[in-house]
Design a protein around this motif. Structure first.
Motif, PDB file in Angstrom:
ATOM      1  N   PHE A 131       0.798  -1.224   0.000  1.00 44.02           N
ATOM      2  CA  PHE A 131       0.000   0.000   0.000  1.00 44.02           C
ATOM      3  C   PHE A 131       0.833   1.278   0.000  1.00 44.02           C
ATOM      4  CE2 PHE A 131       0.975  -1.097   4.334  1.00 44.02           C
ATOM      5  CZ  PHE A 131       1.234   0.111   4.957  1.00 44.02           C
ATOM      6  N   ARG A 132       2.145   1.157   0.039  1.00 43.74           N
ATOM      7  CA  ARG A 132       2.976   2.346   0.223  1.00 43.74           C
ATOM      8  C   ARG A 132       3.314   3.017  -1.114  1.00 43.74           C
ATOM      9  NH1 ARG A 132       7.383   1.437   4.939  1.00 43.74           N
ATOM     10  NH2 ARG A 132       6.822   3.605   5.336  1.00 43.74           N
ATOM     11  N   ILE A 133       3.565   4.320  -1.044  1.00 44.45           N
ATOM     12  CA  ILE A 133       3.994   5.107  -2.194  1.00 44.45           C
ATOM     13  C   ILE A 133       5.366   5.674  -1.875  1.00 44.45           C
ATOM     14  CG2 ILE A 133       3.451   7.021  -3.741  1.00 44.45           C
ATOM     15  CD1 ILE A 133       0.550   6.865  -2.767  1.00 44.45           C
ATOM     16  N   LEU A 134       6.322   5.401  -2.745  1.00 41.40           N
ATOM     17  CA  LEU A 134       7.687   5.901  -2.560  1.00 41.40           C
ATOM     18  C   LEU A 134       7.846   7.200  -3.337  1.00 41.40           C
ATOM     19  CD1 LEU A 134      10.591   5.416  -1.475  1.00 41.40           C
ATOM     20  CD2 LEU A 134      11.063   4.267  -3.657  1.00 41.40           C
ATOM     21  N   ILE A 135       8.204   8.279  -2.626  1.00 37.64           N
ATOM     22  CA  ILE A 135       8.434   9.567  -3.275  1.00 37.64           C
ATOM     23  C   ILE A 135       9.722  10.183  -2.732  1.00 37.64           C
ATOM     24  CG2 ILE A 135       5.958   9.963  -3.558  1.00 37.64           C
ATOM     25  CD1 ILE A 135       6.164  12.055  -1.291  1.00 37.64           C
ATOM     26  N   ALA A 146      -0.953  15.287  -3.398  1.00 39.36           N
ATOM     27  CA  ALA A 146      -1.695  14.315  -4.206  1.00 39.36           C
ATOM     28  C   ALA A 146      -1.569  12.912  -3.639  1.00 39.36           C
ATOM     29  CB  ALA A 146      -1.215  14.362  -5.655  1.00 39.36           C
ATOM     30  N   VAL A 147      -0.339  12.495  -3.321  1.00 39.76           N
ATOM     31  CA  VAL A 147      -0.167  11.121  -2.834  1.00 39.76           C
ATOM     32  C   VAL A 147      -0.785  10.955  -1.450  1.00 39.76           C
ATOM     33  CG1 VAL A 147       1.876  10.697  -4.253  1.00 39.76           C
ATOM     34  CG2 VAL A 147       2.178  11.555  -1.932  1.00 39.76           C
ATOM     35  N   ALA A 148      -0.698  11.984  -0.611  1.00 45.13           N
ATOM     36  CA  ALA A 148      -1.315  11.887   0.713  1.00 45.13           C
ATOM     37  C   ALA A 148      -2.831  11.742   0.592  1.00 45.13           C
ATOM     38  CB  ALA A 148      -0.958  13.110   1.557  1.00 45.13           C
ATOM     39  N   ARG A 159       0.940   8.874   6.965  1.00 44.56           N
ATOM     40  CA  ARG A 159       2.175   8.718   7.731  1.00 44.56           C
ATOM     41  C   ARG A 159       2.728   7.296   7.610  1.00 44.56           C
ATOM     42  NH1 ARG A 159      -0.137  11.027  13.311  1.00 44.56           N
ATOM     43  NH2 ARG A 159      -1.818   9.675  12.552  1.00 44.56           N
ATOM     44  N   ASP A 160       1.849   6.350   7.366  1.00 46.17           N
ATOM     45  CA  ASP A 160       2.285   4.969   7.159  1.00 46.17           C
ATOM     46  C   ASP A 160       2.467   4.648   5.678  1.00 46.17           C
ATOM     47  OD1 ASP A 160       2.078   4.473   9.930  1.00 46.17           O
ATOM     48  OD2 ASP A 160      -0.072   4.047   9.722  1.00 46.17           O
ATOM     49  N   ALA A 161       1.628   5.246   4.855  1.00 45.51           N
ATOM     50  CA  ALA A 161       1.590   4.856   3.448  1.00 45.51           C
ATOM     51  C   ALA A 161       2.689   5.501   2.610  1.00 45.51           C
ATOM     52  CB  ALA A 161       0.225   5.206   2.853  1.00 45.51           C
ATOM     53  N   ILE A 162       3.151   6.673   3.021  1.00 44.42           N
ATOM     54  CA  ILE A 162       4.119   7.390   2.192  1.00 44.42           C
ATOM     55  C   ILE A 162       5.531   7.146   2.718  1.00 44.42           C
ATOM     56  CG2 ILE A 162       4.881   9.640   1.354  1.00 44.42           C
ATOM     57  CD1 ILE A 162       1.963  10.551   1.611  1.00 44.42           C
TER      58      ILE A 162
END
Length: 428
Positions: A131-135, A146-148, A159-162
């Motif tokens: 489920f995470r997005i790497l930026i 946008a990603v948040a 806070r967990d996903a990004i």
């Protein structure tokens, strides 16, 4: 044009004038309209990474559509000199060449953040385990917002996903090995890798092919924000293989303030009508679009992500610039861009070392036409003095001035004069 790795740069004005005289792209400068300094001369315009200059033909092309609107009314969709119904298709082949893609893979539409959200609807499909997005930790704020919001929309705490990439302590830019190591270690948790291929603040360019390969090997989707890459770097999106990319057209592409953006969707997704997406009638199959049926049948390729019919006046302005890019070609522009930034770097290195430090990588493969300069004393006041002297660049908190000599219209003499202004300020 000479290879920047073998040019022996010189400090004097005569060298800059000689380089301009030998520049095979110099005539493109005349295709643009410059702000003027107090003497009425063209300004030094090093802020094309924020808003590109107006092409001379932009007004002509926009006025043509206004005239055809006046003459034809709604029939302009079919009978305008450049009919409006297929107008966006006039930009497709040029756009594909610009970003190294197949025509099927690109479309000009919407604006950057809108397109980013549309792409994440399709390519950020989180699960409980992945489920995470790497930026980048220093990604442009709009991308971070946008990603948040996408993470929250899917029920995850940002806070967990990004997952944010940060430079090592004491360093300004990311190391490629750290990016790849993060993908390798966290791959099973990452649903989407989303990077700006050129970081807006530092000017660092990333190896898109290596990042894409590493992410795909770990089962992640990959997207890139090309806001500072399209029209700046020599891109090869099809061969590099990301799932998608998005960009704006008002920076290096000179399409005008707030103009349309662009989208790349890789060919492997072109014929997948069931892929999740937000649907709109302009993305519907052209053969049956005007039957006004209730069921959406997507066009193949990137066009299938269109929502609404495009704004013709904005496209007309962008068309004026895209024609110039097509004539100049990105390989030639990137070569000149590397010469300009290398020359700028050479001259900056001869200023008092305590005055400024170049943040952008010195490796030409890791940057485009932007050098980010960290100033130790009152950078905002310095920026005001630059503008007063007829040199346009911009400031980013807390202490960075970005200078971007875009190769389509900037000259070596511009670079020389810019650094002389900085030098005079240092001696004042």
């Amino acid at each position: 044009m000479m290879n920047p790795d073998v040019v022996n740069f010189e400090e004097g004005e005569a060298f800059a004038r000689r380089m301009d005289a030998e520049d095979p792209l110099r005539h493109f400068r005349d295709e643009f309209l410059f702000p003027r300094n107090k003497a009425g001369e063209p300004a030094i315009y090093f802020v094309g990474n924020s808003l590109g200059l107006q092409p001379r033909k932009a007004k002509q092309y926009v006025l043509q559509e206004l005239e055809d609107w006046e003459k034809f009314g709604v029939e302009g969709h079919f009978h305008a000199r450049s009919p409006w119904l297929p107008y966006h298709e006039t930009l497709t082949a040029q756009t594909a060449r610009l970003v190294g893609a197949m025509p099927l893979e690109v479309v000009v539409m919407n604006t950057l953040s809108v397109n980013l959200h549309l792409m994440m609807v399709s390519f950020y499909r989180p699960t409980r385990e992945r489920f995470r997005i790497l930026i980048e930790g220093g990604a442009f704020p709009s991308d971070q917002y946008a990603v948040a919001s996408q993470a929250r929309f899917h029920g995850f705490d940002p806070r967990d996903a990004i997952l944010r990439l940060e430079p090592r302590p004491g360093e300004d830019t990311l190391r490629e090995e750290d990016i790849l190591d993060t993908i390798d270690r966290h791959g099973p948790e990452i649903a989407l890798v989303l990077l700006g291929n050129v970081n807006y603040l530092t000017g660092q360019a990333f190896d898109m092919k290596a990042i894409t390969r590493a992410a795909h090997e770990r089962g992640c989707r990959v997207g890139f924000d090309l806001a500072h890459g399209a029209g700046n770097l020599r891109l090869s999106l099809h061969d590099d293989g990301p799932d998608f990319a998005v960009w704006c057209s008002y920076k290096y592409l000179n399409g005008g303030p707030g103009t349309l953006g662009g989208v790349f969707v890789h060919e492997r997704h072109a014929h997948m009508p069931g892929i999740p997406r937000f649907e709109g009638w302009w993305g519907h199959d052209k053969a049956t679009r005007f039957e006004m049926g209730p069921d959406f049948v997507p066009l193949a390729g990137a066009e299938g992500w269109q929502l609404s019919n495009p704004p013709i006046l904005q496209m007309a302005a962008l068309r004026a610039s895209m024609e110039i890019f097509d004539q100049a070609t990105m390989p030639a522009l990137r070569l000149k861009g590397d010469l300009l930034t290398s020359y700028l770097e050479f001259l900056l290195d001869r200023l008092p070392p305590e005055m400024a430090r170049i943040v952008t990588p010195r490796d030409l493969k890791a940057r485009g036409s932007q050098l980010s300069l960290r100033f130790s004393k009152e950078p905002k006041k310095l920026l005001a003095k630059l503008v007063e002297a007829g040199a346009f660049c911009d400031f980013r908190e807390p202490d960075i001035i970005r200078a971007s000599p875009a190769p389509l219209y900037c000259s070596f003499l511009d670079v020389y004069r810019f650094v002389r202004i900085l030098e005079n300020h240092a001696r004042a």
